[in-house]
Write an enzyme that holds these catalytic residues in place. Structure first.
Site, PDB file in Angstrom:
ATOM      1  N   ARG A 260       0.837  -1.201   0.000  1.00  0.00           N
ATOM      2  CA  ARG A 260       0.000   0.000   0.000  1.00  0.00           C
ATOM      3  C   ARG A 260       0.874   1.254   0.000  1.00  0.00           C
ATOM      4  O   ARG A 260       0.516   2.266  -0.567  1.00  0.00           O
ATOM      5  CB  ARG A 260      -0.944   0.002   1.209  1.00  0.00           C
ATOM      6  CG  ARG A 260      -1.739   1.298   1.346  1.00  0.00           C
ATOM      7  CD  ARG A 260      -2.887   1.192   2.328  1.00  0.00           C
ATOM      8  NE  ARG A 260      -2.589   0.447   3.528  1.00  0.00           N
ATOM      9  CZ  ARG A 260      -1.875   0.914   4.560  1.00  0.00           C
ATOM     10  NH1 ARG A 260      -1.377   2.143   4.529  1.00  0.00           N
ATOM     11  NH2 ARG A 260      -1.676   0.149   5.619  1.00  0.00           N
TER      12      ARG A 260
ATOM     13  N   TYR B 107     -16.236  17.991 -15.165  1.00  0.00           N
ATOM     14  CA  TYR B 107     -16.650  16.592 -15.120  1.00  0.00           C
ATOM     15  C   TYR B 107     -17.650  16.383 -13.981  1.00  0.00           C
ATOM     16  O   TYR B 107     -17.443  16.824 -12.849  1.00  0.00           O
ATOM     17  CB  TYR B 107     -15.422  15.705 -14.940  1.00  0.00           C
ATOM     18  CG  TYR B 107     -15.721  14.277 -14.591  1.00  0.00           C
ATOM     19  CD1 TYR B 107     -16.618  13.523 -15.351  1.00  0.00           C
ATOM     20  CD2 TYR B 107     -15.113  13.666 -13.507  1.00  0.00           C
ATOM     21  CE1 TYR B 107     -16.904  12.209 -15.029  1.00  0.00           C
ATOM     22  CE2 TYR B 107     -15.377  12.351 -13.172  1.00  0.00           C
ATOM     23  CZ  TYR B 107     -16.280  11.632 -13.940  1.00  0.00           C
ATOM     24  OH  TYR B 107     -16.562  10.330 -13.617  1.00  0.00           O
TER      25      TYR B 107
ATOM     26  N   ASP C  14      -6.739  19.805 -14.055  1.00  0.00           N
ATOM     27  CA  ASP C  14      -7.097  18.493 -14.588  1.00  0.00           C
ATOM     28  C   ASP C  14      -6.738  18.498 -16.072  1.00  0.00           C
ATOM     29  O   ASP C  14      -7.374  19.166 -16.884  1.00  0.00           O
ATOM     30  CB  ASP C  14      -8.592  18.247 -14.390  1.00  0.00           C
ATOM     31  CG  ASP C  14      -9.022  16.853 -14.834  1.00  0.00           C
ATOM     32  OD1 ASP C  14      -8.325  16.240 -15.665  1.00  0.00           O
ATOM     33  OD2 ASP C  14     -10.079  16.384 -14.362  1.00  0.00           O
TER      34      ASP C  14
ATOM     35  N   LYS D 102      -8.004   7.342 -19.154  1.00  0.00           N
ATOM     36  CA  LYS D 102      -8.320   7.892 -20.474  1.00  0.00           C
ATOM     37  C   LYS D 102      -7.114   7.801 -21.411  1.00  0.00           C
ATOM     38  O   LYS D 102      -6.666   6.712 -21.737  1.00  0.00           O
ATOM     39  CB  LYS D 102      -8.824   9.325 -20.316  1.00  0.00           C
ATOM     40  CG  LYS D 102      -9.857   9.527 -19.187  1.00  0.00           C
ATOM     41  CD  LYS D 102     -11.062   8.614 -19.275  1.00  0.00           C
ATOM     42  CE  LYS D 102     -12.214   9.029 -18.376  1.00  0.00           C
ATOM     43  NZ  LYS D 102     -11.996   8.935 -16.919  1.00  0.00           N
TER      44      LYS D 102
END
Length: 379
Positions: free
Chosen positions: A46, A98, A170, A195
């Protein structure tokens, strides 16, 4: 090193054990220590993973940053940024963004006492007017999702520096191949690597890139403590995707330009939203801060009804009706009921996102096949 070369080689070294040219997938949850606290740089997956580390270095290089951090999704990366804030802090964000980001801001973090101002960022004077002593974060998308508005990153960066506010950009729609916000003064860059960075619609992933070491440590602490980390297989897939980003983006841009002009010339198409048109309000800024205009666009029909839009959306054969974007295959999307359904209708309409708006992610297929498919679907 030129960007195309950097995309292939950044952050990647031959495996020291075998000489493998590709970074191995270190599918492990923990690492053996020779004594308590004595290890080879990795304690628990982690916190660290060699495959993830290689990707984080590569992402930093291609965005011209010093540090990269990987997350389990773009929304998880966004969540980490918001966890930097305290109750009473304020955020300035674009009113065209978004839907998942809007949902996270309004449904999750507003409850913690953080205040959000959603404004038209195309006029940076609106940002200045909104700044106050409680402002801690400016959140920008450019090009925006789904109306393809352009925000002046350099101008926003100047405002952020003047008021000691963090600017996060972004950069998902542009990708590092077309735009590098850190070079324009941004303090933090976010990608939904699902993406364009991954590029093949086979991974969910997010990342943050920055230059400030203190900011990196704060975000790393959040990443490690909250645990929204990607698995090594996901990191491997994004590493692989980076190697072809330049050739894919060149084709996305080429096909995008042709589709945008095809739509604009079609007698049944109303408005086309694409930042590469010279009469686009943000064209001059886009040309200045981007190296191309990309394959994302939206449009409406002259018979501007939701029913007509739904008919078109269900009639394409190559353009797949699906969420997401940035894959090699072309996608068609209805923001009002899909990606932006979490935004109240009155807010959407006020900001220009109509019920009949159609969004395209233009892929890298043969352009004649794509125009034929859209032509038959439009009718």
């Amino acid at each position: 090193m030129k960007l195309s070369t950097k995309l292939i080689h950044a952050g990647v070294e031959p495996d020291p054990t075998t000489g493998a040219i590709m970074t191995p997938i270190y599918q492990t949850s923990t690492y053996v220590q020779s004594a308590p606290g004595v290890h080879k740089g990795y304690e628990y997956a982690r916190s660290q993973n060699p495959t993830r580390h290689a990707l984080e270095m590569a992402l930093a290089h291609i965005e011209n940053g010093k540090f990269g951090l990987c997350f389990s999704s773009g929304v998880a990366a966004t969540d980490a940024v918001l966890r930097l804030l305290q109750p009473g802090d304020e955020v300035i964000a674009g009113n065209d963004m978004y839907g998942g980001t809007y949902r996270l801001f309004t449904k999750i973090f507003e409850k913690t006492g953080i205040k959000f101002h959603f404004i038209n960022m195309q006029d940076v004077a609106n940002v200045t007017a909104c700044i106050n002593p409680k402002t801690r974060l400016i959140w920008a998308e450019t090009p925006t999702n789904p109306l393809m508005n352009i925000v002046d990153i350099f101008a926003l960066s100047a405002i952020a520096r003047r008021h000691s506010v963090l600017l996060c950009v972004d950069n998902t729609f542009a990708s590092p191949y077309l735009q590098n916000p850190l070079d324009l003064g941004a303090g933090l860059v976010l990608h939904s690597a699902t993406k364009y960075l991954g590029g093949h619609s086979d991974v969910i992933h997010g990342c943050l890139i920055m230059n400030d070491a203190t900011l990196r440590e704060q975000l790393y602490f959040i990443q490690k403590s909250c645990g929204a980390v990607p698995g090594p297989q996901d990191c491997f897939l994004v590493l692989r995707g980076l190697k072809t980003l330049h050739v894919r983006m060149d084709r996305h841009c080429l096909n995008g330009e042709k589709i945008a002009h095809f739509l604009r010339q079609h007698p049944r198409v109303g408005k086309v939203y694409w930042c590469g048109f010279e009469d686009h309000p943000g064209y001059a800024i886009a040309k200045q801060q981007m190296r191309g205009f990309g394959g994302m666009m939206s449009f409406t029909l002259k018979d501007d009804s939701r029913d007509n839009a739904i008919r078109l959306l269900s009639s394409t054969k190559l353009f797949a009706l699906a969420e997401s974007l940035g894959g090699v295959e072309s996608l068609i999307n209805h923001p009002a009921s899909m990606t932006h359904a979490s935004i109240p209708r009155e807010e959407r309409i006020k900001n220009g996102l109509s019920d009949s708006l159609i969004r395209l992610s233009v892929g890298i297929e043969d352009i004649d096949d794509l125009t034929d498919d859209l032509g038959q679907a439009i009718g």
